[in-house]
Structures are given as structure tokens and as C-alpha cells.
Design a protein around this motif. Structure first.
Motif, PDB file in Angstrom:
ATOM      1  N   SER A 127       0.828  -1.201   0.000  1.00  0.00           N
ATOM      2  CA  SER A 127       0.000   0.000   0.000  1.00  0.00           C
ATOM      3  C   SER A 127       0.866   1.255   0.000  1.00  0.00           C
ATOM      4  O   SER A 127       1.743   1.416  -0.842  1.00  0.00           O
ATOM      5  N   ILE A 128       0.691   2.121   0.971  1.00  0.00           N
ATOM      6  CA  ILE A 128       1.411   3.394   1.034  1.00  0.00           C
ATOM      7  C   ILE A 128       2.918   3.190   1.103  1.00  0.00           C
ATOM      8  O   ILE A 128       3.703   4.026   0.632  1.00  0.00           O
ATOM      9  N   LEU A 129       3.361   2.054   1.649  1.00  0.00           N
ATOM     10  CA  LEU A 129       4.796   1.780   1.761  1.00  0.00           C
ATOM     11  C   LEU A 129       5.413   1.397   0.423  1.00  0.00           C
ATOM     12  O   LEU A 129       6.638   1.281   0.316  1.00  0.00           O
ATOM     13  N   GLY A 130       4.596   1.211  -0.590  1.00  0.00           N
ATOM     14  CA  GLY A 130       5.098   0.865  -1.911  1.00  0.00           C
ATOM     15  C   GLY A 130       4.970   1.995  -2.912  1.00  0.00           C
ATOM     16  O   GLY A 130       5.070   1.769  -4.116  1.00  0.00           O
ATOM     17  N   MET A 131       4.778   3.222  -2.426  1.00  0.00           N
ATOM     18  CA  MET A 131       4.519   4.354  -3.314  1.00  0.00           C
ATOM     19  C   MET A 131       5.605   5.416  -3.231  1.00  0.00           C
ATOM     20  O   MET A 131       6.276   5.571  -2.219  1.00  0.00           O
ATOM     21  N   ASP A 132       5.759   6.169  -4.310  1.00  0.00           N
ATOM     22  CA  ASP A 132       6.575   7.372  -4.356  1.00  0.00           C
ATOM     23  C   ASP A 132       5.632   8.559  -4.559  1.00  0.00           C
ATOM     24  O   ASP A 132       4.411   8.382  -4.652  1.00  0.00           O
ATOM     25  N   SER A 133       6.195   9.740  -4.670  1.00  0.00           N
ATOM     26  CA  SER A 133       5.386  10.906  -5.035  1.00  0.00           C
ATOM     27  C   SER A 133       4.915  10.739  -6.489  1.00  0.00           C
ATOM     28  O   SER A 133       5.627  10.149  -7.312  1.00  0.00           O
ATOM     29  N   PRO A 134       3.695  11.209  -6.822  1.00  0.00           N
ATOM     30  CA  PRO A 134       2.780  11.987  -5.990  1.00  0.00           C
ATOM     31  C   PRO A 134       1.760  11.144  -5.217  1.00  0.00           C
ATOM     32  O   PRO A 134       0.994  11.681  -4.434  1.00  0.00           O
ATOM     33  N   ASP A 135       1.751   9.815  -5.444  1.00  0.00           N
ATOM     34  CA  ASP A 135       0.741   8.987  -4.782  1.00  0.00           C
ATOM     35  C   ASP A 135       0.965   8.907  -3.284  1.00  0.00           C
ATOM     36  O   ASP A 135       0.015   8.946  -2.501  1.00  0.00           O
ATOM     37  N   HIS A 136       2.224   8.784  -2.873  1.00  0.00           N
ATOM     38  CA  HIS A 136       2.518   8.649  -1.447  1.00  0.00           C
ATOM     39  C   HIS A 136       2.016   9.845  -0.632  1.00  0.00           C
ATOM     40  O   HIS A 136       1.327   9.649   0.378  1.00  0.00           O
ATOM     41  N   PRO A 137       2.317  11.105  -1.007  1.00  0.00           N
ATOM     42  CA  PRO A 137       1.800  12.239  -0.217  1.00  0.00           C
ATOM     43  C   PRO A 137       0.275  12.280  -0.157  1.00  0.00           C
ATOM     44  O   PRO A 137      -0.298  12.729   0.839  1.00  0.00           O
ATOM     45  N   ARG A 138      -0.373  11.791  -1.212  1.00  0.00           N
ATOM     46  CA  ARG A 138      -1.840  11.809  -1.233  1.00  0.00           C
ATOM     47  C   ARG A 138      -2.404  10.923  -0.125  1.00  0.00           C
ATOM     48  O   ARG A 138      -3.338  11.322   0.590  1.00  0.00           O
ATOM     49  N   LEU A 139      -1.849   9.735   0.054  1.00  0.00           N
ATOM     50  CA  LEU A 139      -2.328   8.848   1.111  1.00  0.00           C
ATOM     51  C   LEU A 139      -1.831   9.297   2.476  1.00  0.00           C
ATOM     52  O   LEU A 139      -2.560   9.242   3.466  1.00  0.00           O
ATOM     53  N   ARG A 140      -0.592   9.762   2.538  1.00  0.00           N
ATOM     54  CA  ARG A 140      -0.029  10.171   3.831  1.00  0.00           C
ATOM     55  C   ARG A 140      -0.771  11.393   4.384  1.00  0.00           C
ATOM     56  O   ARG A 140      -0.946  11.523   5.588  1.00  0.00           O
ATOM     57  N   ARG A 141      -1.195  12.279   3.489  1.00  0.00           N
ATOM     58  CA  ARG A 141      -1.930  13.465   3.920  1.00  0.00           C
ATOM     59  C   ARG A 141      -3.216  13.070   4.636  1.00  0.00           C
ATOM     60  O   ARG A 141      -3.597  13.674   5.644  1.00  0.00           O
ATOM     61  N   LEU A 142      -3.857  12.037   4.131  1.00  0.00           N
ATOM     62  CA  LEU A 142      -5.092  11.566   4.763  1.00  0.00           C
ATOM     63  C   LEU A 142      -4.818  11.077   6.182  1.00  0.00           C
ATOM     64  O   LEU A 142      -5.550  11.397   7.120  1.00  0.00           O
ATOM     65  N   LEU A 143      -3.747  10.317   6.364  1.00  0.00           N
ATOM     66  CA  LEU A 143      -3.447   9.740   7.673  1.00  0.00           C
ATOM     67  C   LEU A 143      -2.855  10.762   8.641  1.00  0.00           C
ATOM     68  O   LEU A 143      -3.031  10.649   9.853  1.00  0.00           O
ATOM     69  N   SER A 144      -2.125  11.739   8.114  1.00  0.00           N
ATOM     70  CA  SER A 144      -1.467  12.708   8.989  1.00  0.00           C
ATOM     71  C   SER A 144      -2.471  13.528   9.786  1.00  0.00           C
ATOM     72  O   SER A 144      -2.129  14.117  10.818  1.00  0.00           O
TER      73      SER A 144
END
Length: 410
Positions: A95-112
């Protein structure tokens, strides 16, 4: 020239350096293979061949670890385009651990929005309440007791289930499915596929219910934020919630039980900790450094350009494997690195990762470990292992190190 370097000199015929079979040995308890120490000094970047996938570069030092985990020249997402070097029969959907930008910030923003220090601290009363409840049950059942099934697993499980909004009473149903994400030899490919899909189906149905009847939990918040702002797909939501459940349930409970094992085998420092509870935050950081929770390596990263690591050229398209337990014992960073020292400072360990994939749940994990240890040793000051250390049994065939049980008296 060292025997290690001699063993891996470029082959005269092919001009390529042969890869060494990895892992070097089976994980034993919380021991770290002494070969890592030798590699850090003599060949910090080593070509290895894992049981599955293509060959890779094994990275063992703290400095190189920070580079591959924090430098955008190394990509996690490119693993999806390769037969990733790994210890598991199938690639793990991270999931999020397998992503780079721009997908990673999109998911991390939700969790942050959820994993802030302030919001985590608001969970303290509930976490403390659960610790006391479980100790009450342990005492009522009488000594000896098992801190694994009687405390660590239900403690971590209750916290993450409450946070996500996963019914805790379903734990016996989904707990076995979680093993599919870290099994190396204990499960077949078909079993891994089946249990992974069962977990995804379970989380997917739960999300449907939360969309229809929202509650005050993370899954409801994720669904709402996705629908209104970040527009995650259903697949992304399900996989993200599954990773959070695994990390909060299995990883935290294993770190807690391993930490207790370390303290029981370092009684002098445990006594210091009981006399001075203010040492607890630092002790938790040292436990995160000292416990090699991941048996061998974490997920591969791929170089997007040629990069030199400790004198070794990693070419674009080649993968590197981070051996974080080795980096956390790097003598160039940690004095007396092989020793457990609850007063260690500074302590720039990599137990929560580094860079964009650094664990978002670190504040919550720290709080859980602090509350669990403080409550256990305050309520049960004479708590100790009920059997000889040599008699303890460890889980086999998994990437995460954990005891099967920890029998105790008090």
C-alpha cells in the motif's frame, strides 16, 4: 584483504561479482548475525541472492541506510515493475509503503490528520485503561501467566481496533489472516493469496458499513476524506486500512513482547527503570534500536540513477535491500552498539524507518510501549520470566521476530 572480500572478487570469466545466498543464517531469538558487523567494516554493500526474486545489493551501514530510505534517487514504487528481491513467496502488497510521489503524499496526507501528537495523547486514558484491565485479568487468573496472549496481543489489538473501528470481537476471525503479509516459509503461495483476499474482503465490507453509518473511528474518517477530498479508490482504501491493522496489531505486539524479553534479560537496567520511571521514554527508544524486530531486511528500493554507496556503484535499475537491524548496531554511530543501554543518548535509531516512509504511527507506538511497560512494572514490580530463557519458543517462518509465549510469575 579480508576473507569476505576475497570470496566475492569479480569472477574472471563473467566480470561480475557473484551474489551470496541471503539470509546468511536463520534468525535465533533476538540475536543478530555477527557477519553484519564484519560487513559494515569490510564490505558494507554486498551483492546477495534472496530465496525469491532478482539479485540485489544488501546495505548494512547507518549512513547508507539513510541514503536509500531518504534519497529520492531510490524508488520504492519501481518494485512493482520488477521481480523484487524478497524472502516471501509472493511480493507483499505494501500500500502506502510501496509508493513514491505523488501517490505517497496523497495517502499520507489523509493519515497525517489522525496521527498527530495531540490526537495520540488524547488516546492515553483509553490505552491506560486497557493496560490495567488486562493486568486485572492476568492477576485474577493467577500465576504463572502468559504475557503474549494474556497481555501484548490483546493490548495492541484493542488499541488499533478501537482506532480503526474494527470490531475487536472479530479478532479471532482476522488475526490468522494477518500472517499472510509477513510469512516466509510458514505458508504456501496459495495460503498467502487466500488469506490476503479474506482480509481485503473483510475490510471492504466494513468500509461499506462505515460509509452508510459513519462512526468516530479512522475507517469512517478515511472514507469521508476520500469521498470529499483526496479521492482514493476503494482498492487504495482497503489496502491502506489493512496495512494499518497489521502494523498496529502484529508489529506493536511483537515489539512489546520482544522488549519485555530484553528487560527480563537485563535485570540491572530493569531495576534502574523501576526506580526511575523518567528513564522510560529513553528506554523505549533504546528498545526500538536494540530489538531486531525485522528478522533480516525490509522492502527493496530501486536506484533511478547511478548512485555510489560506500564506494560501490549501484546502477540505475538495480535494487538495494535495507538491513535496518544492522544499521541500528553501527559502531560509527552508536557507542558500544552491541550493548543495551537504556540511558543511551543521542539515539538516532532507524527503528521507525526514515525518510518519506518513516512510520506515521510512531507517536502512537511510543505511547503504547511506554504505557504498557510502566503499568506492568508498577502494578507487578516483581514481574519476571517464569522459565529459563533457553526454554522460550520463537515463531518460525515469519519476517517479524516474536515469542510464541512469555510465561511469567509476579
Amino acid at each position: 584483504m579480508s576473507e569476505i572480500i576475497n570470496e566475492y572478487l569479480d569472477d574472471a570469466t563473467t566480470g561480475k561479482r557473484p551474489a551470496r545466498a541471503y539470509p546468511f543464517s536463520e534468525a535465533v531469538a533476538l540475536d543478530l548475525d555477527p557477519l553484519y558487523q564484519k560487513l559494515r567494516a569490510e564490505e558494507p554493500v554486498l551483492r546477495v541472492s534472496c530465496p525469491y526474486g532478482e539479485d540485489a545489493w544488501l546495505v548494512t551501514t547507518h549512513a547508507d541506510m539513510k541514503t536509500i530510505l531518504g534519497d529520492p534517487r531510490f524508488s520504492r514504487a519501481l518494485a512493482a515493475e520488477h521481480d523484487e528481491s524478497r524472502l516471501t513467496p509472493l511480493p507483499i502488497n505494501t500500500s502506502i509503503l510501496g509508493m513514491d510521489s505523488p501517490d505517497h503524499p496523497r495517502l499520507r496526507r489523509l493519515l497525517s490528520k489522525v496521527f498527530t501528537m495531540r490526537r495520540v495523547e488524547l488516546l492515553r486514558p483509553r490505552i491506560e485503561q486497557e493496560a490495567h484491565r488486562l493486568i486485572d485479568e492476568l492477576v485474577a487468573a493467577g500465576a504463572p501467566g502468559d504475557l503474549m496472549e494474556g497481555f501484548a496481543v490483546p493490548f495492541a489489538g484493542t488499541v488499533v481496533c478501537d482506532l480503526l473501528g474494527v470490531p475487536f470481537e472479530d479478532r479471532e476471525q482476522f488475526r490468522g489472516w494477518l500472517d499472510a503479509f509477513s510469512a516466509t516459509t510458514v505458508m504456501s503461495e496459495q495460503e498467502i493469496e487466500d488469506d490476503t483476499q479474506r482480509l481485503y474482503d473483510y475490510i471492504g465490507k466494513l468500509m461499506v458499513r462505515r460509509r452508510e453509518e459513519p462512526q468516530d473511528d479512522l475507517i469512517s474518517a478515511m472514507v469521508k476524506a476520500s469521498d470529499e477530498e483526496d479521492k482514493l479508490s476503494e482498492k487504495e482504501l482497503v489496502e491502506l486500512a489493512s496495512v494499518l491493522l497489521i502494523a498496529g496489531h502484529e508489529t506493536v505486539s511483537s515489539q512489546l513482547i520482544d522488549s519485555l524479553h530484553v528487560l527480563f534479560t537485563h535485570r540491572d537496567q530493569l531495576e534502574q527503570l523501576k526506580r526511575d520511571p523518567e528513564l522510560l521514554p529513553g528506554a523505549v527508544e533504546e528498545l526500538m534500536r536494540y530489538v531486531p524486530l525485522i528478522s533480516h531486511v525490509t522492502f527493496a528500493r530501486y536506484a533511478t540513477v547511478d548512485v555510489e554507496l560506500s564506494g560501490t556503484l549501484v546502477r540505475a535499475g538495480e535494487s538495494v535491500l535495507p538491513a535496518i537491524p544492522s544499521a541500528n548496531r553501527d559502531e560509527s554511530v552508536f557507542e558500544n552498539a552491541e550493548q543495551f543501554d537504556l540511558k543511551r543518548t543521542p539515539n538516532p535509531h532507524l527503528g521507525f524507518g526514515y525518510g518519506i516512509h518513516r512510520c506515521l504511527g510512531a507517536p502512537l507506538a511510543r505511547l503504547e510501549l511506554q504505557v504498557a511497560l510502566e503499568t506492568l512494572f508498577t502494578r507487578l514490580p516483581e514481574l519476571h520470566c517464569a522459565v529459563a530463557v533457553e526454554e522460550l519458543e520463537w515463531k518460525d517462518g515469519m519476517q517479524v521476530r516474536s515469542l510464541l509465549e512469555l510465561p511469567v510469575n509476579w
